[in-house]
Scaffold this active site. Sequence first.
Site, PDB file in Angstrom:
ATOM      1  N   SER A  29      74.313 100.684  56.357  1.00 57.16           N
ATOM      2  CA  SER A  29      74.927 100.631  55.039  1.00 57.16           C
ATOM      3  C   SER A  29      75.433 102.017  54.676  1.00 57.16           C
ATOM      4  O   SER A  29      75.242 102.968  55.430  1.00 57.16           O
ATOM      5  CB  SER A  29      73.911 100.151  54.003  1.00 57.16           C
ATOM      6  OG  SER A  29      72.951 101.171  53.819  1.00 57.16           O
ATOM      7  N   LYS A  30      76.049 102.104  53.515  1.00 56.09           N
ATOM      8  CA  LYS A  30      76.670 103.370  53.122  1.00 56.09           C
ATOM      9  C   LYS A  30      75.700 104.542  53.148  1.00 56.09           C
ATOM     10  O   LYS A  30      76.101 105.663  53.409  1.00 56.09           O
ATOM     11  CB  LYS A  30      77.256 103.233  51.711  1.00 56.09           C
ATOM     12  CG  LYS A  30      78.639 102.622  51.755  1.00 56.09           C
ATOM     13  CD  LYS A  30      79.324 102.784  50.425  1.00 56.09           C
ATOM     14  CE  LYS A  30      80.589 101.944  50.417  1.00 56.09           C
ATOM     15  NZ  LYS A  30      80.779 101.214  49.184  1.00 56.09           N
ATOM     16  N   ARG A  31      74.434 104.243  52.862  1.00 60.47           N
ATOM     17  CA  ARG A  31      73.514 105.390  52.813  1.00 60.47           C
ATOM     18  C   ARG A  31      73.323 106.020  54.198  1.00 60.47           C
ATOM     19  O   ARG A  31      72.759 107.100  54.339  1.00 60.47           O
ATOM     20  CB  ARG A  31      72.174 104.992  52.186  1.00 60.47           C
ATOM     21  CG  ARG A  31      71.347 104.110  53.020  1.00 60.47           C
ATOM     22  CD  ARG A  31      70.176 103.519  52.285  1.00 60.47           C
ATOM     23  NE  ARG A  31      69.716 102.372  53.028  1.00 60.47           N
ATOM     24  CZ  ARG A  31      68.929 102.447  54.078  1.00 60.47           C
ATOM     25  NH1 ARG A  31      68.478 103.596  54.489  1.00 60.47           N
ATOM     26  NH2 ARG A  31      68.581 101.343  54.735  1.00 60.47           N
ATOM     27  N   GLY A  59      75.826 106.940  55.926  1.00 59.42           N
ATOM     28  CA  GLY A  59      77.025 107.758  56.155  1.00 59.42           C
ATOM     29  C   GLY A  59      78.252 106.873  56.197  1.00 59.42           C
ATOM     30  O   GLY A  59      78.242 105.759  55.665  1.00 59.42           O
TER      31      GLY A  59
END
Length: 798
Positions: free
Chosen positions: A287-289, A291
Amino acid sequence: MSVASGTNMESMKTDLPPFPLIGKNPDEEPPRVRFAPSPTGSLHVGGARTALYNWLIAQGARVEGDTNASFIVRVEDTDVARSTKESEESVLKDLEWLGLQWDEGPVTNGDFGPYRQSERADLYKSVARTLLDSGKAYPCFSTNEELESVKEAQMKAGESPRYDGKWRDADPELVQQKIDAGDPYTVRFKVPKGARVVIDDVVRGTIAWDAEATVGDFILLRSSGVPVYNFCVAVDDATMGITMVVRAEEHLTNTLRQGLILDALGAPRPRYAHCSLILGEDQQKLSKRHGATSCNQFKEDGFLPDAMINYLSLLGWNDGTDREIFTRDELVDSFDMSRVNPSGAVFDMQKLKWINGNHLKMMSIEEVKPLILEQLIKHNVLNSNGASDSINRITLAATCLAKQMMVTTVDAATNAKAVLAYPLPQSFDDLSSVEPDEQKLIKSGAFYNVAKAIVAAYDAGVLPRPNEVNVMEPFEELNGELIVEDNATGGGAYAYPAAWKTFMKTLGKEMNLKGKNLFHPARLAMTGVMSGQDVTKQMALLQLACEFGSAVDLEGGLEVVPLEVRIEMLRGFLETIPEEFRVKKEEVVVKEVVQGKKGGGDRRGEGTAAGVTSDAGDSADLVSTYEGPAFNTMDVRVGRITKVWKHEESDKLFCEEVDVGEAEPRQIASGLQPFFSESDLQDRKVLVLCNLKARKLAGFPSHGMVLCTSNDDHTSVKFCDAPVDAEIGERVWWGGDGVLPENMEEAAAENKFAKKKMFEKIAPYLRTNEFGVCEFLGKPIMTNSGPCTSAMADGGIS
Ligand code: GLU
């Protein structure tokens, strides 16, 4: 049951649309595959991989002559609240960037459109109508409140909530009355008694669901007439004649409902392939966390579409070998869904970067140049409105400089910026602002005199400078061909590179310096950084940036430090260097001793400040003053190269299998391609350093290092040889005067033997003498059959 009319059914036709696969086996038909994005955001790597696998299936079939193979993009925008036009556009743009062009879909269209679910509402209604007419679906008049209270009761009783079937077998007359009265209703699918859905998933094998036990009668059309997602997917797959559904694992459970609908319609089910999730390094769903995850971000960050698809293909697939670099065409040839594996694939940014670097190397300068230009503009190196000739030359120079070293195209811009800046501090007091290596060099005293000589040459007007008539000289061979190795200079006959070489040679002679003792200080003086690319190339780029009318983006804040300013900064800095750091002291002792022994020869990689005279000494002094790790902590063994081949991705590396007396030969990669042929290595007896930590060289895991001798500038390399009768696997030792030490040290364990901490400390004292005998601290390195030797006298061993 027949439903004559209804508020949400008025416009329905009752004919079933054609299902192209009826009477056919999807496995035997030309592949019709689809990527079905929901346009609720940008294209993420997971979606891109799904699109890629589908594209590869169709493309692979087409290459084999199946002209009817088709890759379809179907926009699943049933969720009106979350779907946006911008998202659809960005997903399509990213697919195009990746080179995953669709045969049918939005924009291109095709015979099975429209290709947006929002434009297929009539179709869904008409199919629902047919299912109603045939009794495979029924109207349900339960209100939300009723459904809620059923659910509550079920939960209280510990049952899993599901529709209670209230209208499943309702009295047809009552149903008709309610319809006539205009009561709203949903259309529910009638899950057949005892129904099972069994699929043979290409990735996951057989999966079966007991439909009745798993789902209640589910909704196909809401009371508003809006179709439900799974219904749309099933109708679309059937009407578009999809032969194989390749999608993410998270859709696996949808297969049950979709399968039931397809069965009710009498449409053959496509083959299913559910690919595993892509995970972050913490094994959680990417997921976005973690990167960057969106394709667009990778594009911005300087990744190539071909590298992206190469990397994405490997997230769950391999070709059955260790191969990791594939061109687009090679992927099309090799890809096979049956080799896609069901375990989660971890997204490894480092590997993606490595693959990207490889693809950049495979491209020509001309191919890479436009991509570099984009980055130079974006990162404020170039002003896009600048003179085109200047833009062109600066881009070319920045591209050549970065071609072999860059991992992403952004690196070319970062490198150009670094080359144009001059990070030398103003004063010795600010030394901590430079990198530790530079600090060390300056403090070692090796910098001062070389830098001073450079300032003096500049003042005297003899410091070579780029040829203003042809600034591009360092980037070209005489025949006009571009040089892409960042440390290879233009053909010797060119004025500037040739003049620089001569200047450095003369400087070295005058100061009695060679190798890194000469080149590192000179580079640091010219560029503010002690190691890096060829100075003449860097100076040429600087010259281009300083030219009148240059297109560099000074307004955008680019820092360009012209040569004149560098020299003044350097002059100022040199004045602040305290007296004690102006002469190279510590190493003088080492050098004097070796010089004494060798009769004045210089040690590789070591030098002395000009003008220091040496007292001849004895190698015993050298041994007693040495403070580094003991030679025998190294596990050096006699080995034999039993197999050798060229590394697939590197033109420098040989891959070898080396017998070092263990059960299995070791795999080792050595940078020897420029110096030897395969036959030079095959069956050769060599010395192998065995307790280095295993490391990957261009992706090849290397378990050791073959020791060689080289001259100062590493242009000539020879092997270190064991005596002919030395035994394979025998340990090579050092015992002062050629006598086996009484308590030979245990070799340090592998892994703990860090290259930097140990070998690099030992290596400066490993040399061959004037007779080619391999020595450590001036004393021979032995096998039980005698000393090791090399065809190169007076060389450094590494
Ligand atoms: N629209 C779904 C998604 O974006 C794909 C569904 C499918 O491939 O069946 O995840």
